[in-house]
Design a protein around this motif. Structure first.
Motif, PDB file in Angstrom:
ATOM      1  N   LEU A 104     -29.967 -42.358  42.439  1.00  0.00           N
ATOM      2  CA  LEU A 104     -29.906 -40.925  42.154  1.00  0.00           C
ATOM      3  C   LEU A 104     -28.748 -40.268  42.912  1.00  0.00           C
ATOM      4  CD1 LEU A 104     -31.382 -38.436  40.838  1.00  0.00           C
ATOM      5  CD2 LEU A 104     -32.555 -38.184  43.043  1.00  0.00           C
ATOM      6  N   ILE A 105     -28.649 -40.550  44.206  1.00  0.00           N
ATOM      7  CA  ILE A 105     -27.605 -39.936  45.022  1.00  0.00           C
ATOM      8  C   ILE A 105     -26.224 -40.441  44.612  1.00  0.00           C
ATOM      9  CG2 ILE A 105     -26.685 -39.810  47.367  1.00  0.00           C
ATOM     10  CD1 ILE A 105     -29.569 -39.688  48.359  1.00  0.00           C
ATOM     11  N   LEU A 106     -26.126 -41.728  44.303  1.00  0.00           N
ATOM     12  CA  LEU A 106     -24.841 -42.284  43.861  1.00  0.00           C
ATOM     13  C   LEU A 106     -24.362 -41.591  42.590  1.00  0.00           C
ATOM     14  CD1 LEU A 106     -22.594 -44.402  44.121  1.00  0.00           C
ATOM     15  CD2 LEU A 106     -24.049 -45.975  42.778  1.00  0.00           C
ATOM     16  N   GLU A 107     -25.271 -41.441  41.628  1.00  0.00           N
ATOM     17  CA  GLU A 107     -24.905 -40.799  40.369  1.00  0.00           C
ATOM     18  C   GLU A 107     -24.596 -39.317  40.582  1.00  0.00           C
ATOM     19  OE1 GLU A 107     -24.438 -42.209  37.380  1.00  0.00           O
ATOM     20  OE2 GLU A 107     -24.714 -44.123  38.400  1.00  0.00           O
ATOM     21  N   ALA A 108     -25.337 -38.667  41.483  1.00  0.00           N
ATOM     22  CA  ALA A 108     -25.104 -37.251  41.756  1.00  0.00           C
ATOM     23  C   ALA A 108     -23.731 -37.033  42.369  1.00  0.00           C
ATOM     24  CB  ALA A 108     -26.191 -36.711  42.681  1.00  0.00           C
ATOM     25  N   ASN A 109     -23.313 -37.953  43.242  1.00  0.00           N
ATOM     26  CA  ASN A 109     -21.996 -37.830  43.861  1.00  0.00           C
ATOM     27  C   ASN A 109     -20.879 -38.084  42.856  1.00  0.00           C
ATOM     28  OD1 ASN A 109     -22.596 -37.138  46.621  1.00  0.00           O
ATOM     29  ND2 ASN A 109     -23.464 -39.170  46.847  1.00  0.00           N
ATOM     30  N   LYS A 110     -21.100 -39.007  41.926  1.00  0.00           N
ATOM     31  CA  LYS A 110     -20.128 -39.209  40.853  1.00  0.00           C
ATOM     32  C   LYS A 110     -20.002 -37.938  40.004  1.00  0.00           C
ATOM     33  CE  LYS A 110     -20.904 -44.215  40.217  1.00  0.00           C
ATOM     34  NZ  LYS A 110     -21.426 -45.211  39.240  1.00  0.00           N
ATOM     35  N   TRP A 111     -21.152 -37.337  39.742  1.00  0.00           N
ATOM     36  CA  TRP A 111     -21.182 -36.141  38.891  1.00  0.00           C
ATOM     37  C   TRP A 111     -20.408 -34.981  39.529  1.00  0.00           C
ATOM     38  CZ3 TRP A 111     -23.027 -34.817  34.074  1.00  0.00           C
ATOM     39  CH2 TRP A 111     -23.158 -33.455  33.808  1.00  0.00           C
ATOM     40  N   GLU A 112     -20.660 -34.739  40.811  1.00  0.00           N
ATOM     41  CA  GLU A 112     -20.036 -33.569  41.443  1.00  0.00           C
ATOM     42  C   GLU A 112     -18.519 -33.718  41.567  1.00  0.00           C
ATOM     43  OE1 GLU A 112     -18.548 -33.222  44.519  1.00  0.00           O
ATOM     44  OE2 GLU A 112     -19.163 -34.961  45.697  1.00  0.00           O
ATOM     45  N   LEU A 113     -18.018 -34.964  41.637  1.00  0.00           N
ATOM     46  CA  LEU A 113     -16.581 -35.174  41.740  1.00  0.00           C
ATOM     47  C   LEU A 113     -15.843 -34.694  40.498  1.00  0.00           C
ATOM     48  CD1 LEU A 113     -16.431 -38.712  43.420  1.00  0.00           C
ATOM     49  CD2 LEU A 113     -15.750 -36.505  44.448  1.00  0.00           C
ATOM     50  N   SER A 114     -16.512 -34.768  39.355  1.00  0.00           N
ATOM     51  CA  SER A 114     -15.865 -34.365  38.101  1.00  0.00           C
ATOM     52  C   SER A 114     -16.417 -33.055  37.538  1.00  0.00           C
ATOM     53  CB  SER A 114     -16.027 -35.474  37.051  1.00  0.00           C
ATOM     54  OG  SER A 114     -17.391 -35.753  36.813  1.00  0.00           O
ATOM     55  N   HIS A 115     -17.260 -32.358  38.337  1.00  0.00           N
ATOM     56  CA  HIS A 115     -17.865 -31.126  37.824  1.00  0.00           C
ATOM     57  C   HIS A 115     -17.801 -29.982  38.843  1.00  0.00           C
ATOM     58  CE1 HIS A 115     -19.555 -34.087  35.029  1.00  0.00           C
ATOM     59  NE2 HIS A 115     -19.695 -33.072  34.191  1.00  0.00           N
ATOM     60  N   GLY A 116     -16.678 -29.868  39.525  1.00  0.00           N
ATOM     61  CA  GLY A 116     -16.458 -28.679  40.343  1.00  0.00           C
ATOM     62  C   GLY A 116     -16.910 -28.766  41.773  1.00  0.00           C
ATOM     63  N   GLY A 117     -17.312 -29.921  42.248  1.00  0.00           N
ATOM     64  CA  GLY A 117     -17.678 -30.043  43.651  1.00  0.00           C
ATOM     65  C   GLY A 117     -19.146 -29.780  43.917  1.00  0.00           C
ATOM     66  N   ARG A 118     -19.520 -29.882  45.196  1.00  0.00           N
ATOM     67  CA  ARG A 118     -20.920 -29.767  45.583  1.00  0.00           C
ATOM     68  C   ARG A 118     -21.370 -28.303  45.572  1.00  0.00           C
ATOM     69  NH1 ARG A 118     -19.207 -33.791  49.406  1.00  0.00           N
ATOM     70  NH2 ARG A 118     -18.833 -32.147  50.975  1.00  0.00           N
ATOM     71  N   SER A 119     -22.487 -28.051  44.893  1.00  0.00           N
ATOM     72  CA  SER A 119     -23.126 -26.732  44.895  1.00  0.00           C
ATOM     73  C   SER A 119     -24.520 -26.884  44.317  1.00  0.00           C
ATOM     74  CB  SER A 119     -22.326 -25.710  44.068  1.00  0.00           C
ATOM     75  OG  SER A 119     -22.427 -25.996  42.681  1.00  0.00           O
ATOM     76  N   GLY A 120     -25.351 -25.882  44.522  1.00  0.00           N
ATOM     77  CA  GLY A 120     -26.667 -25.905  43.920  1.00  0.00           C
ATOM     78  C   GLY A 120     -26.612 -25.921  42.407  1.00  0.00           C
ATOM     79  N   ARG A 121     -25.621 -25.215  41.856  1.00  0.00           N
ATOM     80  CA  ARG A 121     -25.471 -25.191  40.395  1.00  0.00           C
ATOM     81  C   ARG A 121     -25.102 -26.573  39.867  1.00  0.00           C
ATOM     82  NH1 ARG A 121     -21.068 -21.216  38.822  1.00  0.00           N
ATOM     83  NH2 ARG A 121     -22.709 -19.691  39.292  1.00  0.00           N
ATOM     84  N   THR A 122     -24.183 -27.260  40.556  1.00  0.00           N
ATOM     85  CA  THR A 122     -23.788 -28.605  40.138  1.00  0.00           C
ATOM     86  C   THR A 122     -24.978 -29.560  40.184  1.00  0.00           C
ATOM     87  OG1 THR A 122     -21.562 -28.221  41.012  1.00  0.00           O
ATOM     88  CG2 THR A 122     -22.174 -30.494  40.581  1.00  0.00           C
ATOM     89  N   ALA A 123     -25.788 -29.444  41.229  1.00  0.00           N
ATOM     90  CA  ALA A 123     -26.988 -30.292  41.342  1.00  0.00           C
ATOM     91  C   ALA A 123     -27.944 -30.039  40.186  1.00  0.00           C
ATOM     92  CB  ALA A 123     -27.679 -30.036  42.681  1.00  0.00           C
ATOM     93  N   ARG A 124     -28.147 -28.763  39.848  1.00  0.00           N
ATOM     94  CA  ARG A 124     -29.032 -28.412  38.733  1.00  0.00           C
ATOM     95  C   ARG A 124     -28.483 -28.957  37.413  1.00  0.00           C
ATOM     96  NH1 ARG A 124     -34.118 -27.574  37.898  1.00  0.00           N
ATOM     97  NH2 ARG A 124     -33.663 -29.114  36.272  1.00  0.00           N
TER      98      ARG A 124
END
Length: 438
Positions: free
Chosen positions: A402-422
């Motif tokens: 889960l965390i690995l995929e979440a970190n991949k996601w945030e790299l291509s979707h604007g960086g770390r934020s609560g919105r990116t996590a959602r």
């Protein structure tokens, strides 16, 4: 006439309703000892029930629609008595006698024999309106408010007397207020074609509290400290929530609308192009017994815009003091709401009074006594937001994956934020990967 709505005095505004009048006339005609034209009354009653069903279906009322409809009209009444109850003023004087007069009429309305009328007029097939099940969700009220209205309708129908009916309604007005402002928690500002301002309820808000927002404990505590003081009628400040995009600033304001609704807080959103209505809005709400937050989302100005000067005067500094029951909360990606340029601080700027220009631009932000920073979360905090959101949604993916995929996601979707996590969690749910452990 047994149900003469035209004799209402304090509640005269509900007598002008296009549904109430024909319903009362039909039920009174049915109750009369002699009905001259039974067929005419039958057609008129059937024609009146249609709009009542439409009205109640829009609000998702259940049970006896006649009592639910009447209850809704009583709760939306805005008159001297409901205002006095809202302000917890003395309601035992002459106005109480006039209200009791109205309650005698309304009590007869609530207890009118609609079932008997339907049977006598050959409209038995319409008796489902006495135990109605709505087809959809309310387009007017939250589920919580809808249920409260339906429960109150049952209490009113079983009140037993006009005096008890008055007592039940009075307790509701004292506890929740009356009219649009009493039944809704958040509002926007609109204008009709003539340019007249209206306060419009925001429908179907998602109920959430600050506890539903993961992380940001220090900013949330600062926000609740100021808001607690405000609703407790203690000195409080205008509040600016600033920082990175997607960090929950606007969500915090929405959470306040739910969390503090029962304590008399109401939130009214005003957009940038509506600043001209601010003075009128404040004049409308300053005498009400609620606490109002005027909310401005994503507030910022370019250096060539001058609207901020008007806003400054409204917030603080005009001839008329801001009322004690009004605060302004704003969200922005900028701490300094008016954009500065390099030339503002340059020694070679042509402005002879450069320091005055800078002070002018900074003065708007300074009118917010509480300024709360919302920054992008560190990796550890971002991971915690992701894992807690996943747990709430029942996602069975292993934490490492889960965390690995979440970190991949945030790299291509604007960086770390609560919105990116959602957005990442919604992506998993939408693509069916929430059960994957690979």
């Amino acid at each position: 006439m047994l149900l003469d709505h035209n004799e209402l005095i304090i509640y005269r505004d509900i007598a002008e309703d296009t549904i109430l009048a024909p319903m009362c006339e039909c039920l009174s005609s049915y109750s009369a000892t002699e009905t001259r034209d039974i067929e005419q009354v039958r057609r008129k009653l059937a024609g009146a029930i249609g709009p009542m069903v439409e009205y109640c279906e829009e609000r998702s009322f259940k049970g006896n629609l006649w009592t639910a409809y009447l209850t809704d009209r009583l709760l939306n009444a805005d008159n001297p008595y409901t205002r006095a109850c809202e302000a917890k003023a003395d309601t035992t004087g002459s106005i109480a006698k006039l209200v009791l007069h109205d309650m005698e009429i309304i009590f007869r309305m609530l207890n009118a024999d609609l079932k008997g009328a339907l049977k006598a007029l050959g409209l038995d097939s319409l008796d489902c309106v006495l135990d109605y099940t709505p087809a959809g969700e309310s387009r007017v009220y939250s589920t919580e408010i809808r249920d409260r209205i339906c429960e109150l309708a049952e209490q009113l129908s079983c009140s037993g007397s006009a005096m008890r009916l008055k007592g039940i309604l009075t307790r509701f007005y004292i506890g929740y207020g009356s009219g649009v402002l009493g039944l809704h928690r958040a509002f926007s500002v609109d204008a009709d074609r003539e340019g007249h301002m209206h306060i419009v309820p925001v429908l179907n808000m998602i109920p959430m509290t600050l506890d539903d927002l993961i992380g940001y404990e220090t900013p949330k505590r600062k926000l609740t400290d100021n808001t607690d003081a405000f609703v407790n009628r203690l000195p409080a400040n205008n509040c600016l929530l600033y920082g990175d995009a997607g960090t929950g600033k606007s969500s915090c304001i929405r959470a306040l609308a739910t969390q503090y609704y029962g304590r008399g807080l109401r939130i009214i959103q005003v957009h940038r192009d509506q600043f001209e209505y601010l003075e009128e809005l404040i004049s409308v709400i300053k005498h009400r017994n609620y606490r109002f937050i005027i909310y401005m989302d994503d507030l910022s100005f370019e250096d060539f815009e001058t609207d901020y000067k008007y806003l400054k005067a409204v917030i603080e500094g005009g001839l008329e003091l801001r009322p004690d029951n009004v605060l302004i909360y704003a969200t922005s990606n900028r701490r300094h709401l008016v954009r500065e340029t390099v030339s503002d601080r340059s020694d070679y700027d042509e402005d002879m009074h450069r320091s005055d220009t800078m002070a002018e631009k900074l003065s708007l932000s300074q009118r917010f006594g509480v300024q709360i920073y919302f920054g992008s979360p560190a990796k550890k905090e971002y991971d915690r937001i992701v894992t807690e959101l996943a747990a709430r949604e029942g996602i069975a993916m292993s934490e490492d994956v889960l965390i690995l995929e979440a970190n991949k996601w945030e790299l291509s979707h604007g960086g770390r934020s609560g919105r990116t996590a959602r957005q990442f969690i919604d992506h998993l749910l939408g693509t069916g990967r929430e059960r994957s452990t690979d």
